[in-house]
Structures are given as C-alpha cells and as structure tokens.
Enzyme design. Structure first.
Site, PDB file in Angstrom:
ATOM      1  NE  ARG A  30      38.142  44.635  32.929  1.00  0.00           N
ATOM      2  CZ  ARG A  30      38.183  43.371  33.373  1.00  0.00           C
ATOM      3  NH1 ARG A  30      38.476  42.369  32.582  1.00  0.00           N
ATOM      4  NH2 ARG A  30      37.928  43.116  34.633  1.00  0.00           N
ATOM      5  CG  ASP A  39      38.494  38.680  33.459  1.00  0.00           C
ATOM      6  OD1 ASP A  39      38.318  39.821  33.904  1.00  0.00           O
ATOM      7  OD2 ASP A  39      39.480  37.975  33.741  1.00  0.00           O
ATOM      8  CG  MET A  40      34.196  38.618  26.457  1.00  0.00           C
ATOM      9  SD  MET A  40      32.683  37.767  26.989  1.00  0.00           S
ATOM     10  CE  MET A  40      31.550  39.139  27.191  1.00  0.00           C
ATOM     11  NE  ARG A  90      48.416  39.914  28.979  1.00  0.00           N
ATOM     12  CZ  ARG A  90      47.181  39.403  29.092  1.00  0.00           C
ATOM     13  NH1 ARG A  90      46.828  38.746  30.144  1.00  0.00           N
ATOM     14  NH2 ARG A  90      46.287  39.539  28.116  1.00  0.00           N
TER      15      ARG A  90
END
Ligand SMILES: Cc1cc2nc3c(=O)[nH]c(=O)nc-3n(C[C@H](O)[C@H](O)[C@H](O)COP(=O)(O)OP(=O)(O)OC[C@H]3O[C@@H](n4cnc5c(N)ncnc54)[C@H](O)[C@@H]3O)c2cc1C
Length: 308
Positions: A183, A134-135, A288
């Site tokens: 990604r 993940d970044m 989120r």
C-alpha cells in the site's frame, strides 16, 4: 495534506489533557463519527454492506495502537480474529483487514508479533482474504519490515504499507520480496526533516515515482490517497502499460472524498475504503484533523456550538 508545518501544532494540541478530555467525550464523537464507523464490529460491517451496495470494497481496521500491556495484545488479537471470522461468514462482501503491529506486540518482541500475525494469517486464509500491515511512525519501520519479510516467506496473503514521505522508502522498495502486496501512502505521522521530506511537492513526486516503480517491478499496489491528481496519474500509468487491474487498487479513508470514491467506482475502477472501528479512535482522529486545517476548524467550531 496541510503540510508538515501545520501538522505539528495540531498533533501537539491533541496531546494536551484538556483537549483530549473534551474531544473523547460525546461532543467529540459527533465529529469523529465522520471518520470512524462506530465502536463495534457490527457498525463496521454495516458500513461495509452500504459501501458494497455502491460497488466499493472495504478494508477493516480495529482501532488501537501502542499497546502497553501483554493482556491488551491478546485482546487485540481476539478482536481481529472475530473480524476475520465475520469476514468468513460474509462471503459476498469483499473485505480485507488492516493491522498495526504495535497492537500485536511489536513493543514487546519480534517473536510474539510474528506468532500473532501467523494466527491472523491462518484465519485470513480460511476467510479467503488478506491482512495488510499499516506503517506507523519512523521508529517502527525496520521492525515492521522485518516482520513482513519473515511472514512473506511462508504466506502470500500479507501486505505492507510504505510511506512516500520517508527518505528511506526507495531503499525499502528495492529490498521488497518479489510480488509483494504494497500500500503506497503519503505518510501520516509527525517526522523530522532528516527523516521525512518536508514539502508537499517532494512527497507527491516521490509518491508518483515509487508507485510507478512498484508497478513496473510486478508488485501488487494499493494506491492509497485522496489526491485526485495522483490517483489519475496512477490510472493513466496502468492503462498506458496495459497492466491488469487485478494488481492495482485505489484506496481511500472512510469519510474522506466520498464523491471521488463513488465516481471512480462508477467508472469501473477497483476502489476500496479503509473503515476504522473500535473504542480507541482518538489517535486516529487526531491524524485526520492534522491533515487538514479545515477539519480542525470544523472540529473546534462543533465543540463550541454543541457545547453551548
Ligand atoms: C487506505 C489508506 C490507508 C492508509 N494507511 C496508512 C498507513 O498505514 N500509514 C500512514 O502513515 N498513513 C496511512 N494513510 C494516511 C496517509 O498517509 C495520508 O496521511 C492521508 O491519506 C492523507 O493524505 P492524502 O494522500 O490523501 O493527500 P493529501 O495531499 O493530504 O490530500 C489530498 C486531498 O484529499 C482530501 N483530504 C486528505 N486528507 C483529508 C482529511 N483528513 N480530511 C478531509 N479531506 C482530506 C483533501 O481534499 C486534500 O486536498 C492511509 C491512507 C489511506 C487512504
């Protein structure tokens, strides 16, 4: 995306002690469970099986970030090794793994992080899967890409996320090793305008441009967004150029745009859903919530309603 203007107040509110106490209690979990599979690996595998029944693959993320004590790094490594062992034992499920390097020691040392990733990559090899990195926020990009490039010299089963909102990303795309697995995401963190494009229009334009560049240069691309226009654009690009679908995946997050996940899978496109699990779900939930004002409203109204 709500746009960076709305993201900031939500993320600041999420840092307030009173909000955190409320949100991490049982009431908060009832809302969070829309985005998180559960607290255990079994919960995540149950979700992976149900997605598999609908023709959708999974990427598992054991939640946690910014680990501050070395023993917690060891715990995170052990959790990922358990997940990879489970993937090995479920050969009929298509499951990848995603990790955050701050869980694996990036705040302590480059060498420790590389050594931990090497252990995961050996286990991924045995399980026949890949590990995606993940970044995280912009202060970690150089260190994350340095770890990725070093690993990529010895391993094929490793990929990295790049964020379209960062002004630096075109340069990072140019510096990728050949045939990388990338990604492409819009970017989920609160960043200043000197570092990240502040408008949705700019971020979307860069997302499309960078995705096309990555595809045209022979990288494998995971197009990770719920933005239907960008997904349709990527599909059209792949089909116009006759690129093989083995080099492209459409990826979305658990609990978001389930309708779109299903309809793309039913149309025969390779769809993979990112399934987070684990006890450390609060930072993930706040990102989120910040992406969409409607989520924050839903969250607050549920807390008030359930709490009555
Ligand atoms: C598989 C995957 C992996 C990711 N990995 C990373 C990573 O490593 N680093 C990183 O910084 N970010 C990561 N992200 C998050 C990403 O950067 C965005 O923050 C997130 O995907 C929301 O942006 P969007 O591309 O969906 O576009 P948006 O423009 O935000 O959204 C498009 C549409 O999707 C829906 N939608 C989007 N978000 C929500 C939400 N929270 N709730 C409900 N509906 C929503 C809405 O209908 C919205 O109109 C990842 C995302 C995905 C899908």
């Amino acid at each position: 995306m709500s746009g960076p203007l709305l993201r900031a107040p939500v993320l600041r509110l999420a840092e307030a002690g009173w909000f955190r106490r409320l949100a991490t209690g049982p009431l908060g979990w009832r809302v969070a469970s829309r985005f998180v599979a559960g607290e255990t690996l079994d919960d995540a595998i149950r979700v992976a099986k149900s997605l598999d029944g609908r023709g959708i693959a999974t990427i598992l993320d054991h939640l946690g970030e910014h680990v501050t004590a070395p023993e917690h790094v060891a715990e995170a490594v052990a959790a990922y090794l358990r997940a990879l062992d489970r993937v090995r034992l479920e050969p009929f499920l298509d499951i990848q793994l995603s990790v955050k390097l701050t869980q694996l020691g990036l705040d302590f040392s480059h060498e420790l992080t590389v050594a931990n990733m090497e252990r995961l990559l050996r286990a991924a090899e045995e399980a026949g899967t890949i590990v995606m990195i993940d970044m995280e926020s912009s202060g970690y990009v150089d260190r994350t890409l340095r770890v990725f490039r070093e690993l990529r010299e010895r391993h094929e089963r490793v990929g990295v996320a790049l964020q379209a909102y960062l002004r630096r990303t075109p340069g990072d795309v140019d510096a990728l090793p050949p045939a990388s697995i990338v990604r492409m995401v819009k970017g989920a963190y609160l960043e200043p305008p000197e570092v990240a494009y502040p408008t949705r229009r700019e971020v979307d334009a860069w997302f499309a441009r960078l995705t096309a560049t990555l595809l045209s240069r022979g990288h494998t691309v995971h197009v990770a967004t719920h933005d239907e226009a960008l997904l349709r654009g990527a599909i059209a690009y792949v089909e116009r150029r006759g690129l093989p679908w083995t080099r492209v995946e459409l990826q979305m997050l658990y609990g978001i745009r389930r309708d779109l996940q299903l309809s793309l899978a039913e149309q025969g496109y390779p769809v993979r859903v990112y399934v987070p699990y684990g006890a450390e779900w609060y930072p993930y939930l706040t990102r989120r919530l910040a992406e969409r004002p409607a989520n924050m409203w839903f969250f607050m109204s549920n807390l008030i309603r359930i709490g009555r």
